[in-house]
Structures are given as structure tokens and as C-alpha cells.
Design a protein around this motif. Structure first.
Motif, PDB file in Angstrom:
ATOM      1  N   LEU A  75       0.834  -1.200   0.000  1.00 45.12           N
ATOM      2  CA  LEU A  75       0.000   0.000   0.000  1.00 45.12           C
ATOM      3  C   LEU A  75       0.866   1.246   0.000  1.00 45.12           C
ATOM      4  N   SER A  76       0.452   2.248  -0.749  1.00 41.16           N
ATOM      5  CA  SER A  76       1.134   3.538  -0.694  1.00 41.16           C
ATOM      6  C   SER A  76       0.835   4.202   0.645  1.00 41.16           C
ATOM      7  N   ALA A  77       1.592   5.224   0.980  1.00 43.04           N
ATOM      8  CA  ALA A  77       1.362   5.933   2.241  1.00 43.04           C
ATOM      9  C   ALA A  77      -0.049   6.511   2.277  1.00 43.04           C
ATOM     10  N   ASN A  78      -0.513   7.051   1.169  1.00 38.63           N
ATOM     11  CA  ASN A  78      -1.868   7.627   1.120  1.00 38.63           C
ATOM     12  C   ASN A  78      -2.935   6.552   1.282  1.00 38.63           C
ATOM     13  N   ALA A  79      -2.715   5.399   0.656  1.00 39.73           N
ATOM     14  CA  ALA A  79      -3.694   4.307   0.776  1.00 39.73           C
ATOM     15  C   ALA A  79      -3.749   3.795   2.202  1.00 39.73           C
ATOM     16  N   ARG A  80      -2.598   3.708   2.846  1.00 37.65           N
ATOM     17  CA  ARG A  80      -2.570   3.259   4.236  1.00 37.65           C
ATOM     18  C   ARG A  80      -3.266   4.273   5.145  1.00 37.65           C
ATOM     19  N   ASP A  81      -3.057   5.554   4.883  1.00 39.50           N
ATOM     20  CA  ASP A  81      -3.715   6.598   5.680  1.00 39.50           C
ATOM     21  C   ASP A  81      -5.229   6.533   5.508  1.00 39.50           C
ATOM     22  N   ARG A  82      -5.671   6.302   4.278  1.00 40.68           N
ATOM     23  CA  ARG A  82      -7.121   6.214   4.039  1.00 40.68           C
ATOM     24  C   ARG A  82      -7.723   5.005   4.737  1.00 40.68           C
ATOM     25  N   ALA A  83      -7.024   3.878   4.672  1.00 36.96           N
ATOM     26  CA  ALA A  83      -7.516   2.669   5.336  1.00 36.96           C
ATOM     27  C   ALA A  83      -7.584   2.869   6.845  1.00 36.96           C
ATOM     28  N   ARG A  84      -6.575   3.504   7.400  1.00 33.71           N
ATOM     29  CA  ARG A  84      -6.566   3.746   8.845  1.00 33.71           C
ATOM     30  C   ARG A  84      -7.708   4.669   9.257  1.00 33.71           C
ATOM     31  N   GLY A  85      -7.893   5.760   8.519  1.00 31.29           N
ATOM     32  CA  GLY A  85      -8.958   6.697   8.862  1.00 31.29           C
ATOM     33  C   GLY A  85     -10.340   6.102   8.715  1.00 31.29           C
ATOM     34  N   ARG A  86     -10.495   5.207   7.747  1.00 22.34           N
ATOM     35  CA  ARG A  86     -11.811   4.620   7.461  1.00 22.34           C
ATOM     36  C   ARG A  86     -12.118   3.411   8.329  1.00 22.34           C
ATOM     37  N   ASP A  87     -11.112   2.573   8.585  1.00 22.34           N
ATOM     38  CA  ASP A  87     -11.366   1.249   9.148  1.00 22.34           C
ATOM     39  C   ASP A  87     -10.835   1.018  10.559  1.00 22.34           C
ATOM     40  N   VAL A  88     -10.033   1.937  11.086  1.00 18.11           N
ATOM     41  CA  VAL A  88      -9.411   1.729  12.395  1.00 18.11           C
ATOM     42  C   VAL A  88      -9.827   2.838  13.352  1.00 18.11           C
ATOM     43  N   GLY A  89     -10.279   2.447  14.545  1.00 18.82           N
ATOM     44  CA  GLY A  89     -10.615   3.401  15.586  1.00 18.82           C
ATOM     45  C   GLY A  89      -9.706   3.204  16.784  1.00 18.82           C
ATOM     46  N   PHE A  90      -9.118   4.285  17.281  1.00 15.87           N
ATOM     47  CA  PHE A  90      -8.204   4.227  18.416  1.00 15.87           C
ATOM     48  C   PHE A  90      -8.872   4.775  19.668  1.00 15.87           C
TER      49      PHE A  90
END
Length: 239
Positions: A75-90
Motif C-alpha cells: 500500500l502507498s502511504a496515502n492508501a494506508r492513511d485512508r484505510a486507517r482513517g476509514r477502518d481503524v478506531g483508536f
């Protein structure tokens, strides 16, 4: 369905004028949709480093890590950031609420990076999430006017407002008294169940860990499966 998978993952950092320091060694972990996983470890065991990996904030030094069966390293850095923002809650021990912003505004914050309906209806969505955690009547309250348990509930609402599929709770009850901590964990499990999210709790407290279905211990960077922990805390009634 596998949501997150780590295969023989290591994390090593290079020190100045010293040999490399291995923080995580040969970690294998699989988290599926709807799982309840606890990871117990003392300070210095590598918990924060592991959390950063699970939350797509960092990459392994060696080994493979998959999210939705896709290699994270592809994953590119942008794709990883999008996945984190969309799918991961801290969810963090210290809440990290924005001072000078109301409870509603704090919960709305992640939706500022959303698109479509989530962005344009962010106030309504945030208000509904506050209702779900029992704080609909405290939407206009500032953080310093909320109790510790109320602040944690706001933090939970904020972490869940985008409907993440993976919730990472880092010492979520460490700053709370025993009864409030039990209430928060009961609430977190209830909301995660309704949304179908996987919940990974990283803690030093075996009683909190016992509330999960699958248990691991992290010791000096090595993750091992354990059968069970101490009996779970008795459920508490939400204040």
C-alpha cells in the motif's frame, strides 16, 4: 473472515553507536471480523510498537502484515492513511479530547476527513453516536466539565463515529476507577457488537483482559497465546 494478519513480524530500531534494538520478534497474530482479543504486557514489553503496527501507523522491519488479505507493504502511504482513517478506531488511556471543544465537536472531528454523507451530516451522526454511549444530554459540555467516565465515553464515541471495522483500545481503563472501568469495557463491547467491529484491547490488567474471548501475552517483544486470565469484572450499571 480475516481482517488483520501478522506473520513472523519483527520490529527493529537502529540506535546510535549501539547494535540494533529488536522490539518485536516473530509476532504471529490473526484478527477476524467480530473478534475480541486482549494483549497483556508490562511497560517496555513492546505494546506501543505493536499498537502502531496494528493501527497501520508503522511497518514491520521483517515479516508480513496483511489488512483485508492485502499486503500492507504494497500500500502507498496515502492508501494506508485512508484505510486507517476509514477502518481503524483508536481509544487511548488519556482520552486525548480537544480542550475548548464541546463533546459533540470532539466526536465530529474524525468526520471532517470523511466524504459524502458522513461529512455533510457530521453533526447529526456525531449526535447519534453520543446518544449511543449515553451522553446525548452532554453534547454541549466541555471536557473539563465531564467526569473521567464521561470523557472516556466521548473518546469511545469519537473512535467509533466513522464505523471502523477494527477498534484498538490502548489501556482504555487505566485512568479510571474499577467500577467505571468495568462500565466502559461493557459499553465498548456492546457498541462494537452492534457495529460488527473487531476489538483488540492492549492492557496490563488481567481482569480487563479476561473480558475478551482470545488472549495473548506480550513479553520482551514475544507474543504468546494464553488460555485465560483472572475472572472477568462483574458488569456495572452505566451511571
Amino acid at each position: 473472515m480475516s481482517l488483520l494478519r501478522l506473520e513472523e513480524v519483527t520490529r527493529t530500531v537502529q540506535l546510535i553507536d549501539a547494535p540494533p534494538l529488536t522490539i518485536l520478534s516473530g509476532v504471529n497474530l490473526e484478527v477476524s471480523v467480530g473478534d475480541r482479543v486482549s494483549i497483556v504486557g508490562r511497560s517496555g514489553s513492546g505494546k506501543s510498537t505493536l499498537l502502531n503496527l496494528l493501527g497501520l501507523l508503522d511497518n514491520p522491519t521483517t515479516g508480513e502484515m496483511f489488512f483485508d488479505d492485502k499486503p500492507v507493504k504494497s500500500l502507498s502511504a496515502n492508501a494506508r492513511d485512508r484505510a486507517r482513517g476509514r477502518d481503524v478506531g483508536f481509544i487511548f488511556q488519556q482520552f486525548n479530547l480537544l480542550q475548548g471543544r464541546t463533546a459533540l465537536e470532539n466526536v465530529m472531528t474524525p468526520l471532517l476527513y470523511a466524504e459524502g454523507r458522513q461529512f455533510w451530516k457530521r453533526a447529526k451522526i456525531a449526535g447519534e453516536m453520543l446518544e449511543r454511549v449515553g451522553l446525548g444530554n452532554r453534547a454541549s459540555a466541555m471536557p473539563d466539565k465531564l467526569s473521567g467516565g464521561e470523557q472516556q465515553r466521548v473518546a469511545i464515541a469519537r473512535s467509533l463515529v466513522r464505523g471502523p471495522r477494527l477498534i484498538l483500545a490502548d489501556e482504555p481503563t487505566g485512568a479510571l476507577d474499577l467500577e467505571t472501568g468495568a462500565t466502559v469495557m461493557e459499553l465498548l463491547d456492546e457498541v462494537a457488537t452492534v457495529s460488527g467491529a473487531a476489538l483488540v484491547t492492549i492492557t496490563h490488567d488481567p481482569a480487563i483482559a479476561a473480558l475478551s474471548q482470545t488472549h495473548f501475552r506480550l513479553d520482551h517483544g514475544v507474543l504468546t497465546s494464553v488460555e485465560s486470565y483472572a475472572p472477568a469484572l462483574a458488569p456495572a450499571v452505566m451511571a
